[in-house]
Motif scaffolding. Structure first.
Motif, short mmCIF file in Angstrom:
data_model
loop_
_atom_site.label_atom_id
_atom_site.label_comp_id
_atom_site.label_asym_id
_atom_site.label_seq_id
_atom_site.Cartn_x
_atom_site.Cartn_y
_atom_site.Cartn_z
N ILE A 3 0.84 -1.20 0.00
CA ILE A 3 0.00 0.00 0.00
C ILE A 3 0.87 1.24 0.00
O ILE A 3 0.62 2.19 -0.75
N GLN A 4 1.92 1.23 0.80
CA GLN A 4 2.83 2.38 0.92
C GLN A 4 3.48 2.70 -0.42
O GLN A 4 3.67 3.87 -0.75
N GLU A 5 3.81 1.68 -1.20
CA GLU A 5 4.43 1.91 -2.51
C GLU A 5 3.53 2.74 -3.42
O GLU A 5 4.00 3.57 -4.18
N GLY A 6 2.24 2.51 -3.33
CA GLY A 6 1.31 3.20 -4.22
C GLY A 6 0.82 4.53 -3.67
O GLY A 6 0.49 5.43 -4.43
N ILE A 7 0.78 4.67 -2.38
CA ILE A 7 0.16 5.85 -1.79
C ILE A 7 1.17 6.85 -1.22
O ILE A 7 0.98 8.05 -1.30
N HIS A 8 2.24 6.37 -0.63
CA HIS A 8 3.25 7.21 0.03
C HIS A 8 2.64 8.08 1.12
O HIS A 8 2.95 9.25 1.24
N ASP A 9 1.77 7.49 1.89
CA ASP A 9 1.12 8.18 3.01
C ASP A 9 1.99 8.03 4.25
O ASP A 9 2.35 6.92 4.63
N PRO A 10 2.33 9.13 4.93
CA PRO A 10 3.18 9.04 6.12
C PRO A 10 2.56 8.23 7.26
O PRO A 10 3.27 7.65 8.07
N ARG A 11 1.23 8.16 7.29
CA ARG A 11 0.57 7.37 8.33
C ARG A 11 0.84 5.88 8.12
O ARG A 11 1.03 5.15 9.09
N ILE A 12 0.86 5.45 6.87
CA ILE A 12 1.16 4.04 6.56
C ILE A 12 2.61 3.75 6.93
O ILE A 12 2.92 2.71 7.50
N LYS A 13 3.50 4.68 6.61
CA LYS A 13 4.91 4.49 6.93
C LYS A 13 5.10 4.35 8.44
O LYS A 13 5.84 3.47 8.90
N GLU A 14 4.42 5.17 9.21
CA GLU A 14 4.50 5.09 10.68
C GLU A 14 3.94 3.77 11.18
O GLU A 14 4.49 3.15 12.09
N LEU A 15 2.85 3.33 10.59
CA LEU A 15 2.25 2.05 10.96
C LEU A 15 3.23 0.91 10.70
O LEU A 15 3.40 0.01 11.53
N ILE A 16 3.89 0.94 9.56
CA ILE A 16 4.88 -0.09 9.21
C ILE A 16 6.02 -0.09 10.23
O ILE A 16 6.47 -1.16 10.66
#
Length: 131
Positions: free
Chosen positions: A35-48
């Motif tokens: 998901i992060q690859e397609g969206i680049h959302d900082p919230r997803i990065k923090e979740l990861i």
């Protein structure tokens, strides 16, 4: 199965539960990375990042528990019973698969499993499972 055997079995099964949790976390992290690859959302990065931290912690816990289960199983002198317990609690195999690989019926495997639990109980090796 006696109450002591059930308690020991349940304690040994906890290693499998931790293993399943680690595997689920790995899968969840991989999905979030896609998901992060397609969206680049900082919230997803923090979740990861949080999930990787939890995974590392759970992985250390898994190693500790597996070492304790292995030490407990290694107190069994009978190599066949030791193999059965290793397949069950470190290999995460069910009774059917163990019976098939050892060329026994399921009832025989259940009887041998109870015998192995009794050996662990009588030797006091269950005290190694202090998690």
């Amino acid at each position: 199965m006696t109450k002591q055997q059930e308690c020991l079995r349940d304690k040994l099964k906890q290693g499998g539960d931790i293993f399943k949790h680690v595997e689920a976390l790995r899968t969840y992290i991989k999905e979030n990375e896609k998901i992060q690859e397609g969206i680049h959302d900082p919230r997803i990065k923090e979740l990861i990042i949080q999930q990787n931290s939890e995974l590392e912690s759970e992985y250390k816990r898994l190693i500790d528990v597996r070492l304790k289960i292995d030490a407990c199983i290694n107190t069994i002198g009978d190599t066949e019973l030791k193999s059965l317990m290793t397949m069950r609690y470190l290999g995460h195999k069910n009774t059917f698969d163990i019976a098939e690989s050892m060329h026994y019926g399921r009832n025989t495997i259940n009887r041998k499993h109870k015998a192995a639990l009794n050996i662990i109980i009588e030797s006091g090796a269950y005290k190694l499972l202090d998690y």
